[in-house]
Design a protein around this motif. Structure first.
Motif, PDB file in Angstrom:
ATOM      1  N   ARG A 249       0.721  -1.383   0.283  1.00 37.20           N
ATOM      2  CA  ARG A 249       0.225   0.136  -0.326  1.00 37.20           C
ATOM      3  C   ARG A 249       0.687   1.400  -0.061  1.00 37.20           C
ATOM      4  NH1 ARG A 249      -3.789   1.510   5.496  1.00 37.20           N
ATOM      5  NH2 ARG A 249      -1.212   1.330   6.051  1.00 37.20           N
ATOM      6  N   LEU A 250       0.457   1.937  -0.719  1.00 35.44           N
ATOM      7  CA  LEU A 250       0.747   3.247  -0.809  1.00 35.44           C
ATOM      8  C   LEU A 250      -0.109   4.704  -0.001  1.00 35.44           C
ATOM      9  CD1 LEU A 250       2.999   6.464  -1.405  1.00 35.44           C
ATOM     10  CD2 LEU A 250       2.176   5.863  -3.947  1.00 35.44           C
ATOM     11  N   LEU A 251       0.108   5.468   0.690  1.00 34.54           N
ATOM     12  CA  LEU A 251      -0.993   5.509   1.716  1.00 34.54           C
ATOM     13  C   LEU A 251      -0.743   7.531   1.572  1.00 34.54           C
ATOM     14  CD1 LEU A 251      -3.966   6.159   3.344  1.00 34.54           C
ATOM     15  CD2 LEU A 251      -2.938   5.450   5.775  1.00 34.54           C
ATOM     16  N   MET A 256      -2.385  16.041  -2.257  1.00 38.26           N
ATOM     17  CA  MET A 256      -0.494  15.755  -3.682  1.00 38.26           C
ATOM     18  C   MET A 256      -0.847  15.162  -5.046  1.00 38.26           C
ATOM     19  SD  MET A 256       1.678  12.394  -3.511  1.00 38.26           S
ATOM     20  CE  MET A 256       2.712  12.439  -1.924  1.00 38.26           C
ATOM     21  N   PRO A 257      -0.194  16.366  -5.750  1.00 38.48           N
ATOM     22  CA  PRO A 257      -0.964  16.412  -7.516  1.00 38.48           C
ATOM     23  C   PRO A 257      -0.310  15.183  -7.978  1.00 38.48           C
ATOM     24  CG  PRO A 257       0.398  18.708  -6.558  1.00 38.48           C
ATOM     25  CD  PRO A 257      -0.033  17.458  -5.381  1.00 38.48           C
ATOM     26  N   ALA A 258      -1.000  14.767  -8.909  1.00 43.27           N
ATOM     27  CA  ALA A 258      -1.145  13.331  -9.611  1.00 43.27           C
ATOM     28  C   ALA A 258       0.386  13.379 -10.096  1.00 43.27           C
ATOM     29  CB  ALA A 258      -1.947  13.159 -10.547  1.00 43.27           C
ATOM     30  N   ALA A 259       0.947  14.039 -10.810  1.00 47.19           N
ATOM     31  CA  ALA A 259       2.602  13.857 -11.280  1.00 47.19           C
ATOM     32  C   ALA A 259       3.351  13.545  -9.958  1.00 47.19           C
ATOM     33  CB  ALA A 259       3.043  15.613 -11.766  1.00 47.19           C
ATOM     34  N   GLU A 260       3.099  14.592  -8.581  1.00 46.94           N
ATOM     35  CA  GLU A 260       4.194  14.441  -7.702  1.00 46.94           C
ATOM     36  C   GLU A 260       4.159  12.507  -7.141  1.00 46.94           C
ATOM     37  OE1 GLU A 260       4.927  15.897  -3.831  1.00 46.94           O
ATOM     38  OE2 GLU A 260       4.626  17.663  -5.484  1.00 46.94           O
ATOM     39  N   LEU A 261       2.479  12.068  -7.099  1.00 44.37           N
ATOM     40  CA  LEU A 261       2.544  10.939  -6.911  1.00 44.37           C
ATOM     41  C   LEU A 261       2.638  10.516  -8.019  1.00 44.37           C
ATOM     42  CD1 LEU A 261       0.964   8.462  -4.850  1.00 44.37           C
ATOM     43  CD2 LEU A 261      -1.103   9.133  -6.870  1.00 44.37           C
ATOM     44  N   LEU A 275      -2.409   2.165  -3.980  1.00 44.69           N
ATOM     45  CA  LEU A 275      -3.037   3.271  -4.322  1.00 44.69           C
ATOM     46  C   LEU A 275      -3.886   3.475  -3.654  1.00 44.69           C
ATOM     47  CD1 LEU A 275      -1.114   4.934  -7.104  1.00 44.69           C
ATOM     48  CD2 LEU A 275      -0.243   3.724  -5.306  1.00 44.69           C
ATOM     49  N   VAL A 276      -3.520   4.403  -2.448  1.00 48.40           N
ATOM     50  CA  VAL A 276      -5.047   4.495  -0.854  1.00 48.40           C
ATOM     51  C   VAL A 276      -4.922   6.313  -0.804  1.00 48.40           C
ATOM     52  CG1 VAL A 276      -5.883   4.292   1.007  1.00 48.40           C
ATOM     53  CG2 VAL A 276      -4.673   2.136  -0.241  1.00 48.40           C
ATOM     54  N   GLU A 277      -6.263   7.083  -0.572  1.00 48.56           N
ATOM     55  CA  GLU A 277      -5.836   7.952  -0.328  1.00 48.56           C
ATOM     56  C   GLU A 277      -6.515   8.785   0.558  1.00 48.56           C
ATOM     57  OE1 GLU A 277      -9.186  10.150  -2.989  1.00 48.56           O
ATOM     58  OE2 GLU A 277      -8.121  10.302  -4.762  1.00 48.56           O
ATOM     59  N   GLY A 278      -5.832   8.877   1.620  1.00 53.91           N
ATOM     60  CA  GLY A 278      -5.769   9.682   2.755  1.00 53.91           C
ATOM     61  C   GLY A 278      -5.647  10.884   3.183  1.00 53.91           C
TER      62      GLY A 278
END
Length: 674
Positions: A249-251, A256-261, A275-278
């Protein structure tokens, strides 16, 4: 996927949802609500470390432990909904309630002006010593550790943009900072203090953004069934690399902008992680250490009830009658007294015990060391494969071994999950035995908040079988299909007779119902998963047997299904203590058969562990356990009822007249009525 069974992971998530529900209840004291948020968060982290890897690898799983088909989409949907509830109850209910009590938990807000100077000094004198940063463009071999919090700081330097990764040193410094100004107690995360002082961390650049993230990694150790050499050494080696496991998992902060993610995903090779939004804060399990202590905002105190043995030797008491402790309502001191007296009594010649999860500063471990130094033959079976407790168990094993304790390590291919101890005395030329059989670990730390049952007995037949079990364990081998070495009549031991005896006990109730006689089954478990046992309960329900179940966690059985399980009810209790004891009661034509033990009805417990369940023979103790079960099954304040989809329904209740079983049991035990 079997249509008559609930998916195990969906069921577990429903349990964790019930934990989260306690945080939403106004009837739960405010600081306790924060603790339930912490427990929920900790549970979810473990789910991603343990179950998500299993779901991702289901196609490669075979054998009796083959898991139910995963439903990753449904899993993610449930978790996302729970996370929204988590954030909402914290922001909209708990934070305002804290503020009304003069407690300002600074959450997604700038550091308050009155604290600026003090927090900057704290940053420079304390936090800065533990900060390490790395530029994403030059990350190289940098490896984000499991469940550690990091900041991704977007910077501009001249005409170049980059991202700096910075650790949040909560393990070293604690997660919170607190100070009182003008009568208001402020609580800040160190995350916010660090963010407020980024100019000291990355000077001379423009800071564009700052978002937090963490990576959760697979927790499974790579252990073969057969070990060559020192198993403790091999497990120690595996522990050192556990946190380097594959990412599950990446929380990340949802803002966070998509490009940085995408930069994080590519740089740290997270293409196969979920990929988990927190929110802005991760590891909210740290709320367990929230630095506010007020009795008025916590559960009222329930001092454990002593058993009144200070003036009497415990072995003399056990010789006269069996003792049954219900911890944490009863004091765990009686268990400590059992081992301390064994260590000191000159007539004691031998002590044998299984240890699964030991306390970090275990008094029982120290008593066993003293016993060995006092000339006793002390044999300790240590399960080194107890997940997340391997290092502590190895540490204690080495200490005990150095003191002369005989240490027996894990059986290849099996875990020993039994919680049993045996003491042998030499009295007037003959051997006398005393046993301690429990539903929970020999761990005085968890005994403060896990509900368990502990039988102390001198029953000759039961303890002779226990002695044979220890002899078998010393062989460190798996039982053969037709193993004649050990054929217990009293004890129920997984790998030998446990499943068959439970199936026979259910069959006896089925036969009674078919003959028109009263029949009933009441069982309390942590988890109910194994299909053979579930199908037998379905068969009992179809024969007219009333089946009442208390299942705290996973329950794959579908209750109340027409033609399948109409006579089965399932309740789940979540309250101040973790329900951990296992109880099995069979009506037996009015002469109930009552068992306690270590075994849940799961694939792992029945097929891959040594478990011990044991009968309770004393009529008054059997009656007490039946009364405890009755009260818990009638709980309306802290219990929910599971429906056929595994959902929590019909509770809990904050009504003044609601029955809270744990409170009721404590009062009865305090009054010596149980």
């Amino acid at each position: 996927m079997n249509p008559n069974l609930i998916n195990r992971d969906i069921s577990w998530l429903a349990f964790n949802g019930r934990v989260l529900q306690e945080a939403t209840r106004s009837g739960v004291p405010l600081l306790e609500r924060l603790k339930f948020l912490s427990i929920y968060s900790s549970n979810l982290d473990e789910f991603y470390r343990v179950r998500i890897p299993a779901l991702l690898a289901l196609s490669r799983i075979d054998g009796p432990e083959k898991a139910d088909e995963g439903i990753p989409g449904e899993v993610n949907r449930i978790i996302a909904g729970q996370q929204q509830t988590f954030g909402r109850v914290l922001r909209e209910a708990i934070l305002p309630a804290l503020e009304a009590q003069g407690i300002c938990f600074v959450y997604r807000q700038p550091v308050p002006e009155p604290l600026k100077a003090a927090t900057r000094e704290y940053f420079l004198s304390r936090l800065a010593a533990f900060l390490q940063l790395v530029r994403l463009s030059a990350a190289g071999d940098f490896f984000p550790e499991n469940n550690k919090i990091y900041l991704a700081i977007g910077i501009t330097e001249g005409d170049k943009e980059d991202v700096v990764i910075l650790n949040i040193p909560s393990p070293e410094c604690g997660r919170f900072y607190t100070a009182t100004v003008d009568g208001i107690q402020y609580v800040l995360t160190i995350d916010d203090i660090i963010k407020d002082n980024l100019a000291f961390v990355v000077p001379g650049v423009q800071i564009r953004s700052c978002y937090s993230f963490k990576i959760t990694r697979d927790a499974e150790l790579d252990l073969a069934d057969e070990f060559k050499g020192d198993i403790a050494e091999k497990i120690e080696q595996q522990i050192t690399i556990r946190d380097l496991g594959l990412a599950t998992r990446l929380l990340y902060d949802a803002e966070m902008p998509a490009a940085e993610l995408q930069q994080l995903v590519q740089t740290f090779h997270l293409e196969h992680a979920t990929l988990v939004e927190g929110g802005a804060y991760h590891n909210l399990r740290d709320l367990a250490d929230f630095p506010v202590k007020r009795d008025s905002l916590s559960y009222d105190r329930w001092p454990s009830v002593p058993c009144g043995l200070s003036a009497q030797r415990i072995f003399e008491r056990i010789e006269k009658q069996d003792m049954l402790l219900h911890v944490p309502y009863h004091s765990y001191d009686t268990v400590l007294q059992f081992f301390n007296e064994a260590a000191l009594d000159p007539a004691v010649t031998d002590i044998s015990i299984t240890l699964y999860r030991m306390a970090g500063d275990s008094l029982i471990g120290n008593a066993l060391i003293s016993a060995a130094r006092n000339g006793k033959n002390v044999t300790v079976f240590v399960e080194l494969k107890a997940r997340f407790d391997e290092a502590n168990n190895i540490r204690w094993s080495k200490r005990m071994k150095a003191a002369g304790v005989k240490i027996i390590y894990s059986i290849p291919g099996l875990k020993v999950h039994a919680k049993v101890a045996l003491v042998r005395k030499r009295v007037a030329g003959r051997n006398v035995y005393y046993g301690l059989l429990a539903t929970g670990n020999f761990n005085e730390s968890t005994a403060r908040f896990y509900t368990d049952h502990i039988l102390m007995t001198a029953h000759k037949g039961m303890l002779r079988e226990l002695e044979l079990l220890f002899i078998f364990l010393a062989k460190r081998r798996k039982p053969e299909t037709a193993d004649r070495f050990f054929a217990p009549e009293h004890l129920l031991v997984a790998q030998f007779n446990l499943q068959n005896v439970f199936l026979r006990l259910i069959a006896d109730e089925i036969a009674a119902a078919q003959q028109g006689k009263p029949a009933g089954i009441a069982i309390k478990l942590n988890n109910l998963e194994e299909e053979v046992m579930i199908n037998k309960l379905y068969e009992a329900a179809q024969a007219g047997v009333k089946v009442a179940l208390l299942v705290r966690g996973i329950c794959r059985l579908k209750p109340g299904m027409p033609g399948l399980s109409e006579g089965i009810t399932v309740k789940r209790i979540v309250d101040r203590y973790l329900e951990h004891g296992r109880i099995f009661i069979f009506h037996n034509n009015g002469d109930p058969r009552v068992y306690l033990g270590s075994a849940d009805w799961m694939n792992r417990n029945i097929y891959r562990r040594i478990e011990v369940c044991f009968p309770v023979y004393a009529p008054e103790l059997k009656q007490a356990l039946q009364e405890m079960m009755r009260i818990q099954l009638e709980d309306t304040g802290s219990a929910v009822t599971l429906d056929a989809s595994g959902n929590n329904t019909g509770g809990p209740s904050d009504a003044p007249d609601a029955l809270h079983a744990q409170r009721e049991l404590y009062q009865l035990i305090k009054q010596n009525r149980l």
